[in-house]
Design a protein around this motif. Structure first.
Motif: not given
Ligand code: HEM
Length: 129
Positions: A95-101, A124-125
């Motif tokens: 979650l620190s690297r992506f806004s979501g999946f 997952l994307r």
């Protein structure tokens, strides 16, 4: 995040069941189980017991009642804190690297073991921040 991890453990128990050998005659819910019988205790079913967890089929992170996913009593999982920490760190790192999946249309496949449950593949994307 700790509450999320606890609810994930309850909602989709990684260990679904444990084998036990009955050490003494016992009555359980009106059923006599003689000494020496082998029973399969369904952790995943206990974790959806509405007497312990209201609205058990709902994923709800603000629950107080612990689940049985890491066992109970003398044989309570010795790696419980490590497992919880790994799950928390993994989710926090994602979650620190992506806004979501989100799921992709590709098929989700499940492991086939009777007692241990989890996805074999989980496409997952990841959404960049
Ligand atoms: C999500 C991860 C995990 C789950 C769901 C899990 C679940 C469980 C459960 C249900 C038991 C009770 C078995 C019984 O009563 O017969 C157990 C015991 C045990 N677990 Fe875990 N476990 C996990 C991770 C780990 C890790 C990371 C370790 C070690 C690094 C570990 C080591 C053990 C050991 C040694 C026992 C036996 C304890 C005893 O018999 O006294 N587990 N675990």
């Amino acid at each position: 995040m700790p509450k999320f991890v606890e609810e994930m453990l309850r909602y989709d128990s990684p260990v679904q069941a444990l084998v036990r050998i009955v050490t003494t005659d016992v009555m359980l819910a009106g059923v006599k189980i003689p000494k020496g019988e082998v029973v399969l205790a369904l952790i995943s079913s206990a974790n959806r017991d509405e007497r312990q967890h209201p609205n058990p089929d709902r994923f709800e992170i603000h629950r107080d009642q612990p689940s049985l996913s890491l066992g109970h009593g003398a044989h309570f999982c010795i790696g419980a804190q490590l497992a919880r920490t790994e799950a928390r760190c993994g989710m926090e790192a994602l979650l620190s690297r992506f806004s979501g999946f989100q799921r992709t249309p590709a098929e989700l496949t499940w492991g086939q073991a009777i007692t241990v449950r989890g996805p074999h593949t989980l496409p997952l994307r990841f959404i960049p921040t």
